[in-house]
Motif scaffolding. Structure first.
Motif: not given
Length: 293
Positions: A165-170, A257-262, A273-276
């Motif tokens: 909650f303190q750190q989240f930034s999307k 569909v991811r528009q930005q980011g890796e 899980s980080n999905i590429k």
């Protein structure tokens, strides 16, 4: 003879649970049952152990651990005729709670011995399975912070939620296609559920069912921190839809569909899980897993 294979995560929960052959023979008579115990030693090990048990023609395979261990074992058994038993010795135990499998080991063992089989639906993200839920955005961030703690307790989960909650930034936009509608959002969270319990008896999807052939989806756009707090309170009362920004769906499939980011930062059954992949096709496989209940 009935061959029962126990796949045990030795550090699940308190890490003090005993699954020796001597202990299990108090419940499974030696003249009727062959007991095999396998301990997982690292993340993903339970997958290899389950594949081995399938090749060894086990009659029943039992996952002993939390939702992560159950996911590894169950994912390997999707489409198999072998029934899955569950001994919920983890922290959250969301799937077991939805299936009314009790936490006391003795009671859970009697469910396995009674051998009553039901079939449940299975969620799928591209080629990966989930049984309780998959989450993106804030829920994945919480799991990332939760995994940093050495212990898996409700208090640690609360601390992880407060830290998120303190750190989240999307910052990344996601295109969401669901029920013939397409929109691009910068979401606070996307939560896709097959069951009505997340773990610790909390729920974002209290009406979800493991046997209705549908996924329950909760989408929350970017909201301010006051509304985050309101949303958290509504979740405790299992009424998240009362926040006007929240959108709830029941569907057989959706696409992200991811528009930005890796990567897609996600959690599946309580494991980060980080999905590429740029595109995620999320769907339901009806009656894909046999479970002892």
């Amino acid at each position: 003879m009935i061959d029962i294979h126990f796949i045990v995560n030795p550090i699940a929960g308190s890490g003090k649970n005993s699954f020796s052959e001597l202990f299990l023979q108090d419940y499974f008579e030696a003249d009727r049952y062959n007991i095999t115990i396998k301990s997982s030693g690292y993340k993903g090990h339970a997958i290899d152990l389950t594949n081995e048990s399938i090749l060894q023609k086990a009659d029943v395979i039992v996952a002993c651990g939390g939702d992560g261990t159950i996911n590894e074992v169950a994912s390997t058994m999707v489409g198999s005729t072998i029934p899955l038993g569950i001994i919920p010795i983890g922290s959250g135990n969301g799937l077991a709670a939805n299936l009314s499998i009790p936490k006391p080991i003795k009671k859970a063992l009697y469910i396995i011995k009674n051998h009553h089989i039901t079939t449940i639906d299975v969620g799928c993200v591209n080629q990966r399975y989930f049984f309780s839920n998959a989450g993106f955005g804030f829920t994945a961030n919480v799991i990332g912070n939760y995994e940093a703690f050495q212990k898996r307790t409700l208090m640690c989960y609360i601390k992880a939620s407060l830290k998120s909650f303190q750190q989240f930034s999307k910052k990344d936009s996601i295109l969401i296609a669901i029920d013939g509608k397409t929109e691009v959002l910068n979401p606070f969270l996307i939560f896709v559920s097959n069951s009505n319990v997340m773990g610790y008896h909390m729920s974002l999807t209290p009406k979800a069912s493991l046997q209705d052939g549908l996924l329950d989806v909760v989408i929350v756009p970017k909201i301010n921190k006051l509304k985050m707090l309101i949303f958290g309170g509504l979740m405790l009362f299992k009424k998240p839809e009362l926040l006007k920004e929240v959108k709830c769906y029941q569907t057989k499939s959706l696409t992200l569909v991811r528009q930005q980011g890796e990567v897609f930062e996600s959690q599946m059954d309580g494991e980060l899980s980080n999905i590429k992949d740029v595109t995620l096709s999320i769907s339901i496989k009806k009656n894909a897993l046999n479970v002892l209940v």
